[in-house]
Design a protein around this motif. Structure first.
Motif, mmCIF file in Angstrom:
data_model
loop_
_atom_site.group_PDB
_atom_site.id
_atom_site.type_symbol
_atom_site.label_atom_id
_atom_site.label_comp_id
_atom_site.label_asym_id
_atom_site.label_seq_id
_atom_site.Cartn_x
_atom_site.Cartn_y
_atom_site.Cartn_z
ATOM 1 N N ALA A 67 71.844 20.415 3.049
ATOM 2 C CA ALA A 67 71.667 19.290 3.957
ATOM 3 C C ALA A 67 72.786 18.251 3.860
ATOM 4 O O ALA A 67 73.252 17.745 4.873
ATOM 5 C CB ALA A 67 70.323 18.626 3.707
ATOM 6 N N CYS A 68 73.210 17.930 2.629
ATOM 7 C CA CYS A 68 74.179 16.832 2.494
ATOM 8 C C CYS A 68 75.444 17.184 1.716
ATOM 9 O O CYS A 68 76.384 16.407 1.672
ATOM 10 C CB CYS A 68 73.516 15.622 1.848
ATOM 11 S SG CYS A 68 73.157 15.807 0.088
ATOM 12 N N GLY A 69 75.459 18.351 1.055
ATOM 13 C CA GLY A 69 76.655 18.773 0.325
ATOM 14 C C GLY A 69 76.742 18.276 -1.111
ATOM 15 O O GLY A 69 77.729 18.528 -1.794
ATOM 16 N N ALA A 70 75.728 17.579 -1.590
ATOM 17 C CA ALA A 70 75.740 17.091 -2.973
ATOM 18 C C ALA A 70 75.526 18.259 -3.939
ATOM 19 O O ALA A 70 74.937 19.272 -3.590
ATOM 20 C CB ALA A 70 74.644 16.046 -3.178
ATOM 21 N N CYS A 116 67.072 17.630 -3.913
ATOM 22 C CA CYS A 116 68.418 17.061 -4.014
ATOM 23 C C CYS A 116 68.309 15.604 -4.444
ATOM 24 O O CYS A 116 67.501 14.844 -3.908
ATOM 25 C CB CYS A 116 69.117 17.161 -2.658
ATOM 26 S SG CYS A 116 70.731 16.348 -2.610
ATOM 27 N N TRP A 117 69.121 15.203 -5.385
ATOM 28 C CA TRP A 117 69.117 13.832 -5.882
ATOM 29 C C TRP A 117 69.600 12.861 -4.817
ATOM 30 O O TRP A 117 69.257 11.684 -4.841
ATOM 31 C CB TRP A 117 69.998 13.694 -7.127
ATOM 32 C CG TRP A 117 71.443 13.992 -6.835
ATOM 33 C CD1 TRP A 117 72.055 15.209 -6.929
ATOM 34 C CD2 TRP A 117 72.431 13.086 -6.384
ATOM 35 N NE1 TRP A 117 73.373 15.115 -6.555
ATOM 36 C CE2 TRP A 117 73.634 13.799 -6.204
ATOM 37 C CE3 TRP A 117 72.439 11.728 -6.084
ATOM 38 C CZ2 TRP A 117 74.812 13.227 -5.760
ATOM 39 C CZ3 TRP A 117 73.629 11.157 -5.641
ATOM 40 C CH2 TRP A 117 74.796 11.898 -5.492
ATOM 41 N N ASN A 118 70.370 13.358 -3.848
ATOM 42 C CA ASN A 118 70.970 12.480 -2.850
ATOM 43 C C ASN A 118 70.102 12.306 -1.606
ATOM 44 O O ASN A 118 69.907 11.197 -1.142
ATOM 45 C CB ASN A 118 72.348 13.025 -2.456
ATOM 46 C CG ASN A 118 73.127 12.077 -1.573
ATOM 47 O OD1 ASN A 118 73.217 10.901 -1.865
ATOM 48 N ND2 ASN A 118 73.671 12.600 -0.512
ATOM 49 N N CYS A 119 69.562 13.416 -1.081
ATOM 50 C CA CYS A 119 68.830 13.328 0.189
ATOM 51 C C CYS A 119 67.385 13.796 0.097
ATOM 52 O O CYS A 119 66.614 13.619 1.030
ATOM 53 C CB CYS A 119 69.555 14.116 1.274
ATOM 54 S SG CYS A 119 69.486 15.911 1.061
ATOM 55 N N GLY A 120 66.996 14.431 -1.022
ATOM 56 C CA GLY A 120 65.618 14.866 -1.201
ATOM 57 C C GLY A 120 65.286 16.235 -0.629
ATOM 58 O O GLY A 120 64.173 16.716 -0.776
ATOM 59 N N ALA A 121 66.256 16.877 0.025
ATOM 60 C CA ALA A 121 66.011 18.219 0.584
ATOM 61 C C ALA A 121 65.772 19.213 -0.540
ATOM 62 O O ALA A 121 66.307 19.084 -1.635
ATOM 63 C CB ALA A 121 67.197 18.658 1.429
ATOM 64 N N VAL A 122 64.949 20.220 -0.260
ATOM 65 C CA VAL A 122 64.658 21.274 -1.230
ATOM 66 C C VAL A 122 65.317 22.554 -0.731
ATOM 67 O O VAL A 122 65.132 22.953 0.415
ATOM 68 C CB VAL A 122 63.134 21.473 -1.402
ATOM 69 C CG1 VAL A 122 62.858 22.613 -2.361
ATOM 70 C CG2 VAL A 122 62.490 20.198 -1.888
ATOM 71 N N ALA A 123 66.063 23.228 -1.607
ATOM 72 C CA ALA A 123 66.779 24.442 -1.242
ATOM 73 C C ALA A 123 65.810 25.601 -1.005
ATOM 74 O O ALA A 123 64.739 25.641 -1.589
ATOM 75 C CB ALA A 123 67.768 24.829 -2.338
ATOM 76 N N ASP A 124 66.215 26.532 -0.152
ATOM 77 C CA ASP A 124 65.427 27.751 0.050
ATOM 78 C C ASP A 124 65.423 28.547 -1.240
ATOM 79 O O ASP A 124 66.435 28.653 -1.917
ATOM 80 C CB ASP A 124 66.048 28.612 1.153
ATOM 81 C CG ASP A 124 65.945 27.962 2.507
ATOM 82 O OD1 ASP A 124 65.031 27.141 2.716
ATOM 83 O OD2 ASP A 124 66.792 28.251 3.367
#
Length: 52
Positions: free
Chosen positions: A28-31, A41-49
């Motif tokens: 989502a954000c590249g972090a 993700c620590w930056n945007c909160g998205a969870v990876a597949d």
């Protein structure tokens, strides 16, 4: 190859970090996410597949 190259000592045994860290980059954000699958993700909160 130069004479200086012949005198270089290279480490033996397993190498360091994996060459490709792409599976730890947030889609989502590249972090860079330092966790296992399903770590938000620590930056945007998205969870990876989990199918990576």
């Amino acid at each position: 190859m130069t004479d200086a190259d012949a005198n270089v000592t290279r480490p033996q045994g397993p190498a360091g970090d994996p060459v490709c860290w792409l599976d730890r980059v947030c889609d989502a954000c590249g972090a860079f996410v330092e966790g296992v699958d399903a770590t938000p993700c620590w930056n945007c909160g998205a969870v990876a597949d989990s199918g990576r």
